[in-house]
Design a protein around this motif. Structure first.
Motif, PDB file in Angstrom:
ATOM      1  N   GLN A   5      -0.892  -1.053   8.634  1.00 13.91           N
ATOM      2  CA  GLN A   5      -0.377  -0.815   9.980  1.00 13.91           C
ATOM      3  C   GLN A   5       1.103  -0.453   9.945  1.00 13.91           C
ATOM      4  N   ALA A   6       1.841  -1.032   9.004  1.00 19.88           N
ATOM      5  CA  ALA A   6       3.258  -0.692   8.877  1.00 19.88           C
ATOM      6  C   ALA A   6       3.432   0.793   8.565  1.00 19.88           C
ATOM      7  N   LEU A   7       2.546   1.346   7.732  1.00 14.31           N
ATOM      8  CA  LEU A   7       2.607   2.788   7.453  1.00 14.31           C
ATOM      9  C   LEU A   7       2.335   3.597   8.710  1.00 14.31           C
ATOM     10  N   GLU A   8       1.340   3.191   9.486  1.00 18.96           N
ATOM     11  CA  GLU A   8       1.014   3.919  10.713  1.00 18.96           C
ATOM     12  C   GLU A   8       2.181   3.875  11.702  1.00 18.96           C
ATOM     13  N   THR A  63       7.284  13.719  -3.318  1.00 18.43           N
ATOM     14  CA  THR A  63       7.775  13.627  -1.949  1.00 18.43           C
ATOM     15  C   THR A  63       6.655  13.192  -1.016  1.00 18.43           C
ATOM     16  N   GLY A  64       7.049  12.729   0.160  1.00 14.83           N
ATOM     17  CA  GLY A  64       6.082  12.431   1.210  1.00 14.83           C
ATOM     18  C   GLY A  64       5.520  11.025   1.182  1.00 14.83           C
ATOM     19  N   TRP A  65       5.554  10.367   0.041  1.00 12.63           N
ATOM     20  CA  TRP A  65       4.946   9.045  -0.077  1.00 12.63           C
ATOM     21  C   TRP A  65       5.740   8.005   0.718  1.00 12.63           C
ATOM     22  N   ARG A  66       5.048   6.939   1.073  1.00  7.85           N
ATOM     23  CA  ARG A  66       5.692   5.809   1.714  1.00  7.85           C
ATOM     24  C   ARG A  66       4.920   4.548   1.345  1.00  7.85           C
ATOM     25  N   VAL A  67       5.616   3.452   1.127  1.00 11.46           N
ATOM     26  CA  VAL A  67       4.990   2.178   0.773  1.00 11.46           C
ATOM     27  C   VAL A  67       5.139   1.205   1.935  1.00 11.46           C
ATOM     28  N   GLY A  68       4.008   0.627   2.346  1.00 17.98           N
ATOM     29  CA  GLY A  68       4.003  -0.416   3.362  1.00 17.98           C
ATOM     30  C   GLY A  68       3.803  -1.763   2.695  1.00 17.98           C
ATOM     31  N   VAL A  87       0.848  -1.190   0.000  1.00 21.01           N
ATOM     32  CA  VAL A  87       0.000   0.000   0.000  1.00 21.01           C
ATOM     33  C   VAL A  87       0.887   1.245   0.000  1.00 21.01           C
ATOM     34  N   ALA A  88       0.500   2.228  -0.786  1.00 21.60           N
ATOM     35  CA  ALA A  88       1.201   3.510  -0.830  1.00 21.60           C
ATOM     36  C   ALA A  88       0.356   4.534  -0.088  1.00 21.60           C
ATOM     37  N   GLY A  89       0.960   5.182   0.909  1.00 19.72           N
ATOM     38  CA  GLY A  89       0.253   6.176   1.695  1.00 19.72           C
ATOM     39  C   GLY A  89       0.999   7.481   1.761  1.00 19.72           C
ATOM     40  N   ASN A  90       0.480   8.397   2.592  1.00 23.60           N
ATOM     41  CA  ASN A  90       1.036   9.752   2.698  1.00 23.60           C
ATOM     42  C   ASN A  90       1.031  10.443   1.337  1.00 23.60           C
TER      43      ASN A  90
END
Length: 350
Positions: free
Chosen positions: A229-232, A204-209, A141-144
């Motif tokens: 949950q890994a992103l959190e 910028t800012g993205w993160r992948v869990g 999942v890609a968040g932020n």
């Protein structure tokens, strides 16, 4: 004027002789007899014939070839021919677009049900998309991500992944403001490619869990929840990495299972730091740097952009205030667990 019979020309001809192009023939015959362009009703009939041809699986080239052949032997009907063939193709393309939209909607609903664990006919529906849910899958999942409509990004990423890996190997969806990718555990390159496209589309800012591999429909749900949950956890711990794996963070859900115990640990060990001049945050950052540097004070000083002497001074203040020292193995473990718990809980304000 009676039009000549339609010539036979392969698959499309058999359909035409069966009545598929009957309305089209009448349209040309009327144009040949009157010299007038076809009216709306005639063109609508041609569009309907195009839709039916698409539903029957008649190749578009065969349909057009038969439509052009139907004009052989008639007086000049070029204007009518152009409009009638255009209507045929328009109906055909509309049917194809409608089929694509229906397939996309079915795919979206399936992924949504899969990620929510709604097990109704999941295995049967999965076969339609070429997925074998008895196998193991991983979810990334890609968040932020920036606050925007993620659907165009989803479509672009899915097209790229399907082009490389095939439509039966990956599913891409949007859920809870996350861009989600489901891929077989045997295809780790798909997750890497997903991350590559996220990096290319979001500056910028993205993160992948990344969740762990699990088997079956329930396994997909578990992997999705682990990835989210890994992103959190990564945000709570202020991790500086772009890709965070649930497998690397297994200790943190364990800590949070007994929230009252971790709250008691954090309060008991770290509360004295709240009385420190300059606040508790610099001392917590010093401890984090020490733990990340495996106790090397010089390396920790570089991370903090301080002198080694300043780090030594801060550690001594921590020892005096809390009674715990990072130099003692047992006390070090207690301190590190307390600091991690503080970040997870948002202490002291959480």
């Amino acid at each position: 004027m009676t039009p000549p019979p339609l010539p036979a020309s392969g698959t499309g001809a058999s359909e035409a002789q069966g009545g598929l192009l009957g309305a089209y023939r009448r349209c040309l015959a009327e144009a040949a007899g009157t010299g007038r362009a076809p009216d709306r009703q005639a063109l609508d009939s041609c569009r309907a014939a195009g839709v039916r041809a698409a539903e029957l699986g008649v190749p578009l080239r065969s349909l057009v070839d038969d439509a052009l052949a139907a004009a052989d032997g008639l007086p000049p009907v070029l204007p009518a021919l152009r409009r009638a063939v255009s209507a045929l193709m328009e109906g055909y393309e509309q049917a194809q677009l409608a089929a694509i939209r229906d397939e996309q909607e079915a795919r979206r609903e399936f992924v949504d049900d899969l990620l929510q664990g709604r097990a109704e006919r999941l295995a049967e529906r999965a076969e339609h998309f070429g997925l074998r849910l008895a196998e193991s899958y991983v979810v990334a999942v890609a968040g932020n991500l920036p606050p925007t409509d993620l659907t165009p990004h989803r479509n672009a990423v899915e097209r790229a992944l399907v082009t490389r890996f095939g439509s039966h190997n990956v599913l891409v969806a949007v859920r809870d403001d996350l861009l989600v990718c489901v891929a077989p555990a045997t295809l780790p390159a798909a997750v890497g490619e997903f991350t590559h496209h996220v990096r290319a589309r979001f500056a910028t800012g993205w993160r992948v869990g990344l969740g762990r591999a699990h088997r079956g429909p329930g396994g997909v749900v578990t992997s999705y929840r682990e990835a989210a949950q890994a992103l959190e956890l990564a945000d709570a711990l202020s991790l500086k990495i772009d890709v965070v794996r649930a497998a690397d963070l297994l200790v943190f859900p364990v800590l949070l299972r007994d929230r009252s115990a971790i709250e008691d640990l954090v309060t008991s060990v770290l509360s004295p730091l709240l009385e420190a001049r300059g606040g508790h945050e610099p001392l917590l950052e010093t401890l984090e740097a020490i733990f990340a540097s495996h106790g090397n004070q010089t390396a920790a000083a570089r991370k903090l952009r301080l002198s080694p002497r300043a780090v030594t001074y801060r550690l001594e203040r921590i020892r005096r205030l809390t009674g715990f020292s990072p130099d003692d193995p047992t006390q070090r473990f207690t301190l590190e667990t307390a600091v991690l718990g503080a970040r997870l809980l948002g202490w002291p304000n959480g």
